[in-house]
Scaffold this motif. Structure first.
Motif, PDB file in Angstrom:
ATOM      1  N   THR A  25       5.072   7.323   8.501  1.00 50.16           N
ATOM      2  CA  THR A  25       4.203   8.259   7.541  1.00 50.16           C
ATOM      3  C   THR A  25       4.900   9.361   7.376  1.00 50.16           C
ATOM      4  OG1 THR A  25       2.791   8.699   9.093  1.00 50.16           O
ATOM      5  CG2 THR A  25       2.081   6.743   7.596  1.00 50.16           C
ATOM      6  N   ARG A  55       4.568   4.846   1.551  1.00 46.26           N
ATOM      7  CA  ARG A  55       3.539   5.121   0.564  1.00 46.26           C
ATOM      8  C   ARG A  55       2.111   4.846   0.938  1.00 46.26           C
ATOM      9  NH1 ARG A  55       3.493   6.342  -5.103  1.00 46.26           N
ATOM     10  NH2 ARG A  55       1.551   5.780  -6.081  1.00 46.26           N
ATOM     11  N   VAL A  56       1.860   3.551   1.196  1.00 43.70           N
ATOM     12  CA  VAL A  56       0.849   2.805   1.673  1.00 43.70           C
ATOM     13  C   VAL A  56       1.011   2.324   3.175  1.00 43.70           C
ATOM     14  CG1 VAL A  56      -1.190   1.603   1.242  1.00 43.70           C
ATOM     15  CG2 VAL A  56      -0.022   2.678  -0.711  1.00 43.70           C
ATOM     16  N   GLN A  62      -4.071   5.985   6.466  1.00 51.28           N
ATOM     17  CA  GLN A  62      -3.459   6.629   5.160  1.00 51.28           C
ATOM     18  C   GLN A  62      -3.051   8.273   5.835  1.00 51.28           C
ATOM     19  OE1 GLN A  62      -2.345   4.627   2.690  1.00 51.28           O
ATOM     20  NE2 GLN A  62      -3.234   3.076   4.191  1.00 51.28           N
TER      21      GLN A  62
END
Length: 229
Positions: A25, A55-56, A62
């Motif tokens: 991430t 992205r995800v 997240q």
């Protein structure tokens, strides 16, 4: 005549040096990410290490920062660093950022050039929980970024992974350059006790995160008031 052949051979050798991927991430990117990438680049003679922001992310919370902000931080972090670059393909793709999809697209671009996926010890042991994890061996080599185990004890691998790894352990890092995919190599790196979680906590508390992230990234974080209330 011989000199021309040697130059062509050297050019071919440079072109076929492995490309490596380091996914995550990067929320935010920090010097632990960058130092590990440089250590492995030099140890394995890689042609390139691509930092791939998710992205995800399918296996973790997240990100706090937006995709555009994390991408900007990564670009600042690798600016002027030979061999390190940013690959934003997962940010352009909808849905979960499955690594098998990323590698499938990259393999189509690279042909038979060797490809390495850099994974930490914990991620490596959790590989059977990844989407279509067994297909990874057809697409890439795995380089396990290994830090010294606690008390000299190395955790055991889950049975499905042990079975899948039979005959795949490389006994020489140069073997990674001789075939496009399918081998596993353990690469020790110096331990750096740095985490994005700790950096976010420092920034939220108004404490200094200097020397944990590149200065250019820290200026961006301050300018955009990232990771604060």
């Amino acid at each position: 005549m011989g000199g021309a052949r040697q130059r062509r051979g050297a050019k071919l050798s440079r072109r076929l040096r492995p490309v490596a991927l380091l996914g995550g991430t990067f929320d935010p990117v920090h010097v632990g990410h960058l130092r590990a990438a440089l250590e492995i680049r030099d140890a394995l003679g890689l042609g390139q290490v691509r930092l791939v922001p998710a992205r995800v992310p399918p296996h973790r919370p997240q990100p706090r920062a937006s995709a555009a902000q994390r991408l900007a931080l990564l670009r600042l972090a690798v600016r002027g660093v030979p061999g390190l670059t940013v690959d934003e393909r997962e940010l352009r793709r909808d849905g979960p950022s499955y690594m098998v999809d990323t590698l499938t697209g990259l393999r189509a671009e690279l042909g038979r050039r060797p490809l390495c996926l850099l994974v930490g010890d914990d991620a490596f042991r959790g590989l059977p929980g990844w989407h279509r994890w067994e297909a990874l061996f057809d697409l890439t080599h795995l380089v396990v970024v290994q830090r010294p185990p606690l008390a000299g004890q190395e955790p055991t691998l889950p049975a499905p992974l042990r079975q899948a790894l039979q005959g795949r352990w490389a006994d020489d890092p140069q073997a990674l350059s001789g075939t496009p995919a399918g081998l596993v190599w353990k690469q020790p790196v110096p331990p750096l006790d740095i985490s994005a979680t700790r950096i976010r906590s420092l920034l939220k508390a108004g404490a200094s995160a200097r020397f944990l992230v590149p200065d250019a990234c820290l200026r961006y974080i301050r300018h955009h008031h990232l990771y604060t209330d």
